[in-house]
Write a protein that holds these residues in place. Sequence first.
Motif, PDB file in Angstrom:
ATOM      1  N   ALA A  12      36.789  48.440  26.037  1.00  0.00           N
ATOM      2  CA  ALA A  12      35.787  48.997  26.333  1.00  0.00           C
ATOM      3  C   ALA A  12      34.710  48.428  27.380  1.00  0.00           C
ATOM      4  CB  ALA A  12      34.602  49.048  24.907  1.00  0.00           C
ATOM      5  N   ASN A  13      35.149  47.142  27.625  1.00  0.00           N
ATOM      6  CA  ASN A  13      34.224  46.518  28.627  1.00  0.00           C
ATOM      7  C   ASN A  13      35.430  45.868  29.896  1.00  0.00           C
ATOM      8  OD1 ASN A  13      31.733  46.668  27.640  1.00  0.00           O
ATOM      9  ND2 ASN A  13      32.273  44.794  26.371  1.00  0.00           N
ATOM     10  N   PRO A  14      36.071  46.915  30.590  1.00  0.00           N
ATOM     11  CA  PRO A  14      37.074  46.439  31.425  1.00  0.00           C
ATOM     12  C   PRO A  14      36.541  45.419  32.360  1.00  0.00           C
ATOM     13  CG  PRO A  14      36.558  48.892  31.966  1.00  0.00           C
ATOM     14  CD  PRO A  14      35.627  48.257  30.819  1.00  0.00           C
ATOM     15  N   LEU A  15      37.556  44.716  33.168  1.00  0.00           N
ATOM     16  CA  LEU A  15      37.371  43.972  34.076  1.00  0.00           C
ATOM     17  C   LEU A  15      37.053  44.733  35.282  1.00  0.00           C
ATOM     18  CD1 LEU A  15      37.186  40.893  34.572  1.00  0.00           C
ATOM     19  CD2 LEU A  15      39.597  40.973  35.291  1.00  0.00           C
ATOM     20  N   PRO A  16      36.147  44.484  36.109  1.00  0.00           N
ATOM     21  CA  PRO A  16      35.984  45.125  37.467  1.00  0.00           C
ATOM     22  C   PRO A  16      37.189  44.907  38.369  1.00  0.00           C
ATOM     23  CG  PRO A  16      33.899  44.159  36.807  1.00  0.00           C
ATOM     24  CD  PRO A  16      34.782  43.578  35.849  1.00  0.00           C
ATOM     25  N   ARG A  17      37.624  45.659  39.282  1.00  0.00           N
ATOM     26  CA  ARG A  17      38.618  45.370  40.205  1.00  0.00           C
ATOM     27  C   ARG A  17      38.053  44.865  41.391  1.00  0.00           C
ATOM     28  NH1 ARG A  17      43.513  48.629  39.516  1.00  0.00           N
ATOM     29  NH2 ARG A  17      43.479  49.511  37.643  1.00  0.00           N
ATOM     30  N   LEU A  18      36.750  44.983  41.824  1.00  0.00           N
ATOM     31  CA  LEU A  18      36.194  44.350  43.118  1.00  0.00           C
ATOM     32  C   LEU A  18      35.235  43.546  42.861  1.00  0.00           C
ATOM     33  CD1 LEU A  18      36.390  44.895  46.364  1.00  0.00           C
ATOM     34  CD2 LEU A  18      34.895  46.514  46.236  1.00  0.00           C
ATOM     35  N   TRP A  19      35.242  42.459  43.496  1.00  0.00           N
ATOM     36  CA  TRP A  19      34.261  41.327  43.292  1.00  0.00           C
ATOM     37  C   TRP A  19      33.523  40.692  44.702  1.00  0.00           C
ATOM     38  CZ3 TRP A  19      32.828  39.370  38.395  1.00  0.00           C
ATOM     39  CH2 TRP A  19      33.590  40.042  37.298  1.00  0.00           C
ATOM     40  N   ILE A 174      48.934  44.049  50.195  1.00  0.00           N
ATOM     41  CA  ILE A 174      49.881  43.560  48.949  1.00  0.00           C
ATOM     42  C   ILE A 174      49.925  44.029  47.643  1.00  0.00           C
ATOM     43  CG2 ILE A 174      49.260  41.285  49.868  1.00  0.00           C
ATOM     44  CD1 ILE A 174      47.107  40.769  47.645  1.00  0.00           C
ATOM     45  N   SER A 175      49.274  45.409  47.466  1.00  0.00           N
ATOM     46  CA  SER A 175      49.350  46.243  46.570  1.00  0.00           C
ATOM     47  C   SER A 175      48.838  45.501  45.179  1.00  0.00           C
ATOM     48  CB  SER A 175      50.503  46.938  46.284  1.00  0.00           C
ATOM     49  OG  SER A 175      51.182  47.633  47.355  1.00  0.00           O
ATOM     50  N   TRP A 176      47.705  44.770  45.319  1.00  0.00           N
ATOM     51  CA  TRP A 176      47.156  44.285  44.234  1.00  0.00           C
ATOM     52  C   TRP A 176      45.618  45.095  43.911  1.00  0.00           C
ATOM     53  CZ3 TRP A 176      49.810  41.402  41.373  1.00  0.00           C
ATOM     54  CH2 TRP A 176      49.124  40.903  40.069  1.00  0.00           C
ATOM     55  N   PRO A 177      45.615  45.327  42.512  1.00  0.00           N
ATOM     56  CA  PRO A 177      44.478  45.964  42.068  1.00  0.00           C
ATOM     57  C   PRO A 177      43.225  45.332  42.045  1.00  0.00           C
ATOM     58  CG  PRO A 177      45.800  45.444  40.300  1.00  0.00           C
ATOM     59  CD  PRO A 177      46.514  44.866  41.386  1.00  0.00           C
ATOM     60  N   ARG A 178      43.182  43.857  41.950  1.00  0.00           N
ATOM     61  CA  ARG A 178      41.872  43.241  41.825  1.00  0.00           C
ATOM     62  C   ARG A 178      41.664  42.367  42.670  1.00  0.00           C
ATOM     63  NH1 ARG A 178      43.209  43.990  36.216  1.00  0.00           N
ATOM     64  NH2 ARG A 178      41.878  45.160  35.041  1.00  0.00           N
ATOM     65  N   TRP A 179      40.662  42.212  43.581  1.00  0.00           N
ATOM     66  CA  TRP A 179      40.429  41.155  44.592  1.00  0.00           C
ATOM     67  C   TRP A 179      38.761  40.873  44.605  1.00  0.00           C
ATOM     68  CZ3 TRP A 179      38.005  42.712  49.303  1.00  0.00           C
ATOM     69  CH2 TRP A 179      37.949  44.148  49.486  1.00  0.00           C
ATOM     70  N   ALA A 180      38.804  40.028  45.577  1.00  0.00           N
ATOM     71  CA  ALA A 180      37.316  39.391  45.472  1.00  0.00           C
ATOM     72  C   ALA A 180      37.395  38.797  47.089  1.00  0.00           C
ATOM     73  CB  ALA A 180      37.033  38.184  44.621  1.00  0.00           C
ATOM     74  N   ALA A 181      35.938  38.826  47.643  1.00  0.00           N
ATOM     75  CA  ALA A 181      35.866  38.504  48.856  1.00  0.00           C
ATOM     76  C   ALA A 181      34.426  37.676  49.147  1.00  0.00           C
ATOM     77  CB  ALA A 181      35.871  39.644  49.762  1.00  0.00           C
ATOM     78  N   ILE A 182      34.436  36.972  50.067  1.00  0.00           N
ATOM     79  CA  ILE A 182      33.074  36.412  50.625  1.00  0.00           C
ATOM     80  C   ILE A 182      32.709  37.476  51.743  1.00  0.00           C
ATOM     81  CG2 ILE A 182      31.679  34.793  51.330  1.00  0.00           C
ATOM     82  CD1 ILE A 182      33.384  32.740  49.649  1.00  0.00           C
ATOM     83  N   ASP A 183      33.415  37.006  53.001  1.00  0.00           N
ATOM     84  CA  ASP A 183      33.193  37.723  54.052  1.00  0.00           C
ATOM     85  C   ASP A 183      33.637  39.119  54.305  1.00  0.00           C
ATOM     86  OD1 ASP A 183      32.095  35.371  55.338  1.00  0.00           O
ATOM     87  OD2 ASP A 183      34.333  34.555  55.908  1.00  0.00           O
ATOM     88  N   GLY A 184      35.055  39.421  53.487  1.00  0.00           N
ATOM     89  CA  GLY A 184      35.509  41.025  53.459  1.00  0.00           C
ATOM     90  C   GLY A 184      34.809  41.811  52.945  1.00  0.00           C
ATOM     91  N   LEU A 185      33.643  41.534  52.167  1.00  0.00           N
ATOM     92  CA  LEU A 185      32.774  42.652  51.639  1.00  0.00           C
ATOM     93  C   LEU A 185      31.021  42.312  51.911  1.00  0.00           C
ATOM     94  CD1 LEU A 185      34.156  42.466  47.853  1.00  0.00           C
ATOM     95  CD2 LEU A 185      34.329  44.402  49.494  1.00  0.00           C
ATOM     96  N   SER A 186      31.002  41.578  52.950  1.00  0.00           N
ATOM     97  CA  SER A 186      29.608  41.313  53.402  1.00  0.00           C
ATOM     98  C   SER A 186      29.258  41.364  54.725  1.00  0.00           C
ATOM     99  CB  SER A 186      29.050  39.875  52.778  1.00  0.00           C
ATOM    100  OG  SER A 186      29.775  38.778  53.255  1.00  0.00           O
TER     101      SER A 186
END
Length: 186
Positions: A12-19, A174-186
């Motif tokens: 019911a509370n899935p883990l986000p894919r993007l961080w 890399i065909s990976w569904p979940r990822w996080a970034a500092i610079d890559g998203l800001s």
Amino acid sequence: MGRLYSGSVTRANPLPRLWLISDQRNDAALERALTRLPRGSGFVYRHYHLPDPERLRRFLALRRVARARGHVVILADSALTAREWGADGIYGAPRSLYPRRAGLIHLATAHDMAELGLAARLGADAALLSPVFPTRTHPGGAVLGPVRFRLLARQSRMPVIALGGMTAGRARAISWPRWAAIDGLS
């Protein structure tokens, strides 16, 4: 707005894919970055560089922006502080997340299979495995690379979030569904 998550990661509370991960160097762009993320993404607030009162003020301002977009808000601090500040969970090295606190999402940092295993044994909901690619955070440091990252991540008993030099293009590569970034998203 009420809490998006009333407990840990569940169906019911899935883990986000993007961080989006906060850092001193992306601080000026965080409000804009949070509003540009897809609704229901994740935000990890670190800001270790700020003194406590200023760190709290900045957290509350960013939490307001994040919640307006339905994002999950994770604090790099103790479970007690996360509850006091109104975060949805905590982030840190696997041992710093133990003992498990009900009602909070637990995101562990990991750099190898031993840390992934420890995070799983201690009950983390997911691990941020890094660094996949070279990063500005650790210039010249060793990286996992896409092949080693995928080998480790596929063996994990919990969801893995790719971190370290990540961008949307690299996540697709890399065909990976979940990822996080500092610079890559800001």
